[in-house]
Motif scaffolding. Sequence first.
Motif, PDB file in Angstrom:
ATOM      1  N   ALA A  30      -2.792 -10.872  -6.589  1.00 15.71           N
ATOM      2  CA  ALA A  30      -2.545 -11.607  -5.315  1.00 15.71           C
ATOM      3  C   ALA A  30      -2.084 -10.591  -4.066  1.00 15.71           C
ATOM      4  O   ALA A  30      -2.535 -10.896  -3.088  1.00 15.71           O
ATOM      5  CB  ALA A  30      -1.191 -12.269  -5.523  1.00 15.71           C
ATOM      6  N   THR A  31      -1.724  -9.408  -4.266  1.00 18.43           N
ATOM      7  CA  THR A  31      -1.753  -8.690  -3.159  1.00 18.43           C
ATOM      8  C   THR A  31      -3.075  -8.313  -2.676  1.00 18.43           C
ATOM      9  O   THR A  31      -3.137  -8.078  -1.455  1.00 18.43           O
ATOM     10  CB  THR A  31      -1.057  -7.328  -3.663  1.00 18.43           C
ATOM     11  OG1 THR A  31       0.155  -7.569  -4.330  1.00 18.43           O
ATOM     12  CG2 THR A  31      -1.092  -6.107  -2.708  1.00 18.43           C
ATOM     13  N   TYR A  32      -3.973  -8.081  -3.691  1.00 20.60           N
ATOM     14  CA  TYR A  32      -5.391  -7.738  -2.939  1.00 20.60           C
ATOM     15  C   TYR A  32      -5.981  -8.813  -2.018  1.00 20.60           C
ATOM     16  O   TYR A  32      -6.553  -8.833  -1.092  1.00 20.60           O
ATOM     17  CB  TYR A  32      -6.501  -7.789  -4.254  1.00 20.60           C
ATOM     18  CG  TYR A  32      -6.681  -6.352  -4.558  1.00 20.60           C
ATOM     19  CD1 TYR A  32      -7.793  -5.543  -4.215  1.00 20.60           C
ATOM     20  CD2 TYR A  32      -5.749  -5.523  -5.264  1.00 20.60           C
ATOM     21  CE1 TYR A  32      -8.130  -4.351  -4.513  1.00 20.60           C
ATOM     22  CE2 TYR A  32      -5.963  -4.401  -5.686  1.00 20.60           C
ATOM     23  CZ  TYR A  32      -7.021  -3.543  -5.514  1.00 20.60           C
ATOM     24  OH  TYR A  32      -7.245  -2.300  -5.917  1.00 20.60           O
ATOM     25  N   HIS A  33      -5.598 -10.333  -2.507  1.00 26.22           N
ATOM     26  CA  HIS A  33      -5.969 -11.299  -1.804  1.00 26.22           C
ATOM     27  C   HIS A  33      -5.115 -11.391  -0.473  1.00 26.22           C
ATOM     28  O   HIS A  33      -5.921 -11.650   0.562  1.00 26.22           O
ATOM     29  CB  HIS A  33      -5.892 -12.844  -2.460  1.00 26.22           C
ATOM     30  CG  HIS A  33      -6.693 -12.957  -3.701  1.00 26.22           C
ATOM     31  ND1 HIS A  33      -7.858 -13.181  -3.476  1.00 26.22           N
ATOM     32  CD2 HIS A  33      -6.478 -13.131  -5.019  1.00 26.22           C
ATOM     33  CE1 HIS A  33      -8.497 -13.502  -4.713  1.00 26.22           C
ATOM     34  NE2 HIS A  33      -7.822 -13.378  -5.600  1.00 26.22           N
ATOM     35  N   ALA A  34      -3.983 -10.929  -0.526  1.00 29.85           N
ATOM     36  CA  ALA A  34      -3.009 -10.965   0.699  1.00 29.85           C
ATOM     37  C   ALA A  34      -3.607 -10.033   1.762  1.00 29.85           C
ATOM     38  O   ALA A  34      -3.738 -10.108   2.918  1.00 29.85           O
ATOM     39  CB  ALA A  34      -1.528 -10.808   0.316  1.00 29.85           C
TER      40      ALA A  34
ATOM     41  N   LYS B  12      -0.576   1.513  -0.781  1.00 29.50           N
ATOM     42  CA  LYS B  12      -1.053   1.868  -1.769  1.00 29.50           C
ATOM     43  C   LYS B  12      -0.366   0.850  -2.829  1.00 29.50           C
ATOM     44  O   LYS B  12       0.706   0.242  -2.482  1.00 29.50           O
ATOM     45  CB  LYS B  12      -0.671   3.429  -2.019  1.00 29.50           C
ATOM     46  CG  LYS B  12      -1.292   4.416  -1.194  1.00 29.50           C
ATOM     47  CD  LYS B  12      -0.827   5.816  -1.340  1.00 29.50           C
ATOM     48  CE  LYS B  12      -1.510   6.727  -0.669  1.00 29.50           C
ATOM     49  NZ  LYS B  12      -1.873   6.381   0.881  1.00 29.50           N
ATOM     50  N   LEU B  13      -1.353   0.782  -4.020  1.00 32.54           N
ATOM     51  CA  LEU B  13      -0.948  -0.475  -4.965  1.00 32.54           C
ATOM     52  C   LEU B  13      -1.204   0.245  -6.397  1.00 32.54           C
ATOM     53  O   LEU B  13      -2.128   0.672  -6.474  1.00 32.54           O
ATOM     54  CB  LEU B  13      -1.737  -1.560  -4.529  1.00 32.54           C
ATOM     55  CG  LEU B  13      -1.673  -2.705  -5.933  1.00 32.54           C
ATOM     56  CD1 LEU B  13      -0.234  -3.260  -5.688  1.00 32.54           C
ATOM     57  CD2 LEU B  13      -2.682  -3.847  -5.564  1.00 32.54           C
ATOM     58  N   ILE B  14       0.039  -0.116  -7.297  1.00 37.44           N
ATOM     59  CA  ILE B  14      -0.321   0.050  -8.630  1.00 37.44           C
ATOM     60  C   ILE B  14       0.260  -1.140  -9.390  1.00 37.44           C
ATOM     61  O   ILE B  14       1.345  -1.706  -9.014  1.00 37.44           O
ATOM     62  CB  ILE B  14       0.622   1.316  -8.825  1.00 37.44           C
ATOM     63  CG1 ILE B  14       0.238   1.484 -10.573  1.00 37.44           C
ATOM     64  CG2 ILE B  14       1.977   1.374  -8.727  1.00 37.44           C
ATOM     65  CD1 ILE B  14       0.725   2.979 -10.992  1.00 37.44           C
ATOM     66  N   SER B  15      -0.318  -1.729 -10.518  1.00 39.55           N
ATOM     67  CA  SER B  15       0.354  -2.764 -10.933  1.00 39.55           C
ATOM     68  C   SER B  15       0.076  -2.741 -12.519  1.00 39.55           C
ATOM     69  O   SER B  15      -0.810  -2.002 -12.959  1.00 39.55           O
ATOM     70  CB  SER B  15      -0.826  -4.092 -10.502  1.00 39.55           C
ATOM     71  OG  SER B  15      -0.523  -5.232 -11.261  1.00 39.55           O
ATOM     72  N   PHE B  16       0.880  -3.405 -13.317  1.00 37.55           N
ATOM     73  CA  PHE B  16       0.624  -3.519 -14.752  1.00 37.55           C
ATOM     74  C   PHE B  16      -0.439  -4.490 -14.730  1.00 37.55           C
ATOM     75  O   PHE B  16      -0.520  -5.578 -14.188  1.00 37.55           O
ATOM     76  CB  PHE B  16       2.028  -4.288 -15.495  1.00 37.55           C
ATOM     77  CG  PHE B  16       3.093  -3.320 -15.526  1.00 37.55           C
ATOM     78  CD1 PHE B  16       3.491  -2.741 -16.874  1.00 37.55           C
ATOM     79  CD2 PHE B  16       4.080  -2.820 -14.368  1.00 37.55           C
ATOM     80  CE1 PHE B  16       4.445  -1.840 -16.961  1.00 37.55           C
ATOM     81  CE2 PHE B  16       5.201  -2.139 -14.626  1.00 37.55           C
ATOM     82  CZ  PHE B  16       5.318  -1.561 -15.807  1.00 37.55           C
TER      83      PHE B  16
END
Length: 340
Positions: free
Chosen positions: A256-260, A273-277
């Motif tokens: 969802a963050t990528y889409h946002a 910067k983003l890290i996700s489970f």
Amino acid sequence: MAGGISLKELAAELKLAPSTVSRALNDSYEISEATKKKVISMAEKLNYHANPFARSLRENKSKTIAVIIPERINSFFAQVMDGIEEIAQEQGYHLLVYNTHEDVEKEKKIVNLLLNGRADAIVMSVSSQTSDISHLKKLHDRGLPIVFFDRICNDIPTTKFITNDYQIAFDATKHLIQQGCKKIAFLMLSKDLSITKERQRGYLDALKDEGLEMDPTFDFYCSHVEETNVKLINEMLISQNKPDGILASVEKLGFATYHAVKETNLRIPEDLKLISFSNASIAGLLNPSMTTITQPALTIGHECAKLLIKKLNKPKHYDLVDQVITIPSVITVRESTFLG
């Protein structure tokens, strides 16, 4: 005989009692090797296949393990199911899979169905809405073997399989800080989930350890609807007080963050910067590729199934110990947190 024959027909062909044929096919010590070979040879010739359902009725077992998950779309749960199925099939069990869709009322209905003997045992990860656990206590009180994984229920005395949620979230937050992030948001679905509490605790302790203050607006609750999450995250990203780093506690919030971000002028990883489970194989194909915390899903599935089948095979000699077993996750660093 393409359709195969029944046990009685096979016994008549061999001029033996059906009970003798059955014991021979089950490799009973009461039957001679010569008779066993004769029976097996004729069974193959006449295309005889045992009826597992008839046997399960005689043994008062369904030879079924129920798996209750909160959602199918998450690749972690799909991989856990694969792990359970691998072991279950080897041991002659099949799976009955139920999806609660993160709805505790659906979860309760599923549990009530299973109280009627549809399965011999249960593997479960609770919904994000589950706070009252009376329906789960009822399952346990009935003596139905149950193990939990990932989203566990601490108050039910049985074995639970988790990953190192606290430590891996601590390490992930530290990684963001080491990459220059000072305003890190933590995205989550529910404050009631056991995994959320541990991951949030790791995030907060890492901030504290680095001398960074936690901004309450960055403790960010999302919904179960993709469009709503994209809108919520987008609003956070275009606000004056926007984060420069995000730790997404579940896979759907990472995507969802990528889409946002696409709806803003921000760039990953230059501005955010983003890290996700996430256990999704496509994480490495995203542009930029996503840094992930990968959980040992297949191993968790294997261990859940092995434990339950051990209990089912020797119910009086094997207890499901009240313990939490931790199998570590790993961080895979990719472009979303690192400028090479």
